[in-house]
Design a protein around this motif. Structure first.
Motif, PDB file in Angstrom:
ATOM      1  N   ASP A 108      25.558  41.919  31.085  1.00 46.44           N
ATOM      2  CA  ASP A 108      26.892  42.177  30.523  1.00 46.44           C
ATOM      3  C   ASP A 108      28.031  42.174  31.524  1.00 46.44           C
ATOM      4  N   GLY A 109      27.759  41.905  32.799  1.00 41.43           N
ATOM      5  CA  GLY A 109      28.845  41.760  33.762  1.00 41.43           C
ATOM      6  C   GLY A 109      29.735  42.982  33.867  1.00 41.43           C
ATOM      7  N   LEU A 110      29.159  44.147  34.145  1.00 42.44           N
ATOM      8  CA  LEU A 110      29.869  45.420  34.081  1.00 42.44           C
ATOM      9  C   LEU A 110      30.467  45.834  35.429  1.00 42.44           C
ATOM     10  N   ASP A 111      31.508  46.660  35.354  1.00 42.73           N
ATOM     11  CA  ASP A 111      32.148  47.141  36.575  1.00 42.73           C
ATOM     12  C   ASP A 111      31.171  47.884  37.476  1.00 42.73           C
ATOM     13  N   SER A 112      30.293  48.706  36.906  1.00 46.69           N
ATOM     14  CA  SER A 112      29.368  49.479  37.735  1.00 46.69           C
ATOM     15  C   SER A 112      28.440  48.581  38.547  1.00 46.69           C
ATOM     16  N   GLN A 113      28.196  47.387  38.047  1.00 49.48           N
ATOM     17  CA  GLN A 113      27.351  46.458  38.785  1.00 49.48           C
ATOM     18  C   GLN A 113      28.057  45.939  40.031  1.00 49.48           C
ATOM     19  N   LEU A 114      29.354  45.664  39.904  1.00 44.70           N
ATOM     20  CA  LEU A 114      30.140  45.237  41.066  1.00 44.70           C
ATOM     21  C   LEU A 114      30.425  46.407  41.999  1.00 44.70           C
ATOM     22  N   ASP A 115      30.722  47.564  41.434  1.00 43.13           N
ATOM     23  CA  ASP A 115      31.130  48.716  42.236  1.00 43.13           C
ATOM     24  C   ASP A 115      29.967  49.353  42.986  1.00 43.13           C
ATOM     25  N   HIS A 116      28.805  49.405  42.333  1.00 42.95           N
ATOM     26  CA  HIS A 116      27.684  50.149  42.920  1.00 42.95           C
ATOM     27  C   HIS A 116      26.441  49.303  43.159  1.00 42.95           C
ATOM     28  N   VAL A 117      26.007  48.563  42.146  1.00 38.34           N
ATOM     29  CA  VAL A 117      24.703  47.892  42.235  1.00 38.34           C
ATOM     30  C   VAL A 117      24.668  46.861  43.349  1.00 38.34           C
ATOM     31  N   ILE A 118      25.617  45.952  43.347  1.00 40.14           N
ATOM     32  CA  ILE A 118      25.575  44.873  44.337  1.00 40.14           C
ATOM     33  C   ILE A 118      25.683  45.414  45.765  1.00 40.14           C
ATOM     34  N   PRO A 119      26.591  46.354  46.060  1.00 40.29           N
ATOM     35  CA  PRO A 119      26.583  46.922  47.417  1.00 40.29           C
ATOM     36  C   PRO A 119      25.253  47.570  47.807  1.00 40.29           C
TER      37      PRO A 119
END
Length: 263
Positions: A38-49
Motif C-alpha cells: 500500500d505504499g504507506l508513510d510508515s514504510q518510508l519513515d521507519h521500515v526502509i531505514p
C-alpha cells in the motif's frame, strides 16, 4: 485394478522424482521475503531505514494512487536504488466489495463492477509507472486484497507474462521445487503479531529449508499494523543470523527459486 494401481504408482514416483529441496545462496536454511503493501508513510519513515541499517532487502507493493506518490517519489526511487523492489499493486488498489470487512471499498473501485480487461490494462500501466521510478522491467505482483476476479472473471492469468511471480495465496511454506507455483505464492498476513510470533514463522521455514513470505501493511501506524518493536525484533533476528536466512526482495528470491525448479 492392478493396471490402475501400477499407473498410480508410476505417477507418484514421477512426482517424487521431480521434487527436490531448495538450495539457497551461501547455504542459507530459508529464503525470507518481507513484503509491504500500500505504499504507506510508515514504510518510508521507519521500515526502509531499519532494513537499510541491517543490510536487508524487501519488496514494497506501491499502488500508483498511494498518497506517498508523487509527493515522496524521490524516496521510493532511493529505496529502489538501495536494492528494494517496487512491486506492482495496481493503479487504484481496487478490491471486491463482497464479504465482511469490505465496507471501505468505494463503488468506483469495486472489482465486481469492473471488466477483467479494464483491470489488466491498469496493472500493465502501473508497471510502466514503476519502471519510470526504478528503471526495472522485471518485478512481482500482489493483487490488492488477493482478489483475482473482476466482473466475475479471472483477470490475473493473462498477466503472467508481465511478472516473475504473484503473491496470491493464503499462508503456507514452499518446501521443494515441485511445490513451486510462481503465480500462486503463499503469504502470511502478520497484522498484530508479536516479535516472537514473527520469529517463530521464519524459524519454522528454516527447519524445512523453505521459502516464506510475510505480508506487512502499517508498521507502528496506519492500518493492519504491527508495532515497530515487533517488526524490528524480527529484523534483528534476521540480521543476526544472515548465514541462516536469505532475506531479499521477492523478485530476486523468485528468480532463484524458478531457476532451481526449472519454471
Amino acid at each position: 485394478m492392478r493396471k490402475l494401481l501400477v499407473a498410480g504408482l508410476g505417477l507418484f514416483l514421477a512426482a517424487a522424482a521431480t521434487a527436490a529441496p531448495f538450495v539457497w545462496p551461501n547455504g542459507a536454511e530459508a529464503a525470507v521475503h518481507l513484503g509491504y503493501d500500500d505504499g504507506l508513510d510508515s514504510q518510508l519513515d521507519h521500515v526502509i531505514p531499519q532494513l537499510n541499517k541491517r543490510g536487508l532487502r524487501a519488496s514494497f507493493y506501491v499502488p500508483i494512487n498511494s498518497p506517498t506518490l508523487p509527493g515522496r517519489q524521490n524516496e521510493w526511487k532511493a529505496a529502489a536504488a538501495a536494492g528494494h523492489e517496487l512491486g506492482n499493486h495496481t493503479l487504484f488498489h481496487s478490491c471486491s466489495s463482497k464479504g465482511p470487512g469490505r465496507e471501505w471499498v468505494q463503488p468506483h473501485r469495486d472489482l465486481d463492477k469492473q471488466m477483467a480487461a479494464q483491470v489488466q490494462e491498469q496493472v500493465i500501466a502501473a508497471n510502466t509507472w514503476l519502471q519510470a521510478l526504478d528503471g526495472k522491467t522485471r518485478r512481482t505482483f500482489t493483487p490488492p486484497c488477493l482478489d483475482m476476479q473482476a466482473g466475475g472473471q479471472d483477470f490475473v492469468a493473462a498477466l503472467k507474462p508481465h511478472f516473475v511471480a504473484f503473491r496470491a495465496a493464503g499462508p503456507g511454506l514452499v518446501t521443494d521445487t515441485a511445490a513451486l507455483d510462481p503465480y500462486a505464492m503463499p503469504v502470511y498476513f502478520v497484522e498484530g503479531m508479536s516479535g516472537e510470533q514473527l520469529i517463530a514463522l521464519v524459524e519454522k521455514a528454516a527447519s524445512q529449508h523453505a521459502l516464506i513470505g510475510l505480508l506487512f501493511h502499517g508498521v507502528g501506524a496506519e492500518h493492519l499494523s504491527v508495532t515497530r518493536e515487533a517488526h524490528d525484533q524480527l529484523l534483528d533476528h534476521l540480521a543476526r543470523h544472515k548465514a541462516r536466512f536469505w532475506t531479499d526482495s521477492m523478485v530476486n528470491i523468485m528468480e532463484n527459486a524458478r531457476k532451481q525448479a526449472g519454471k
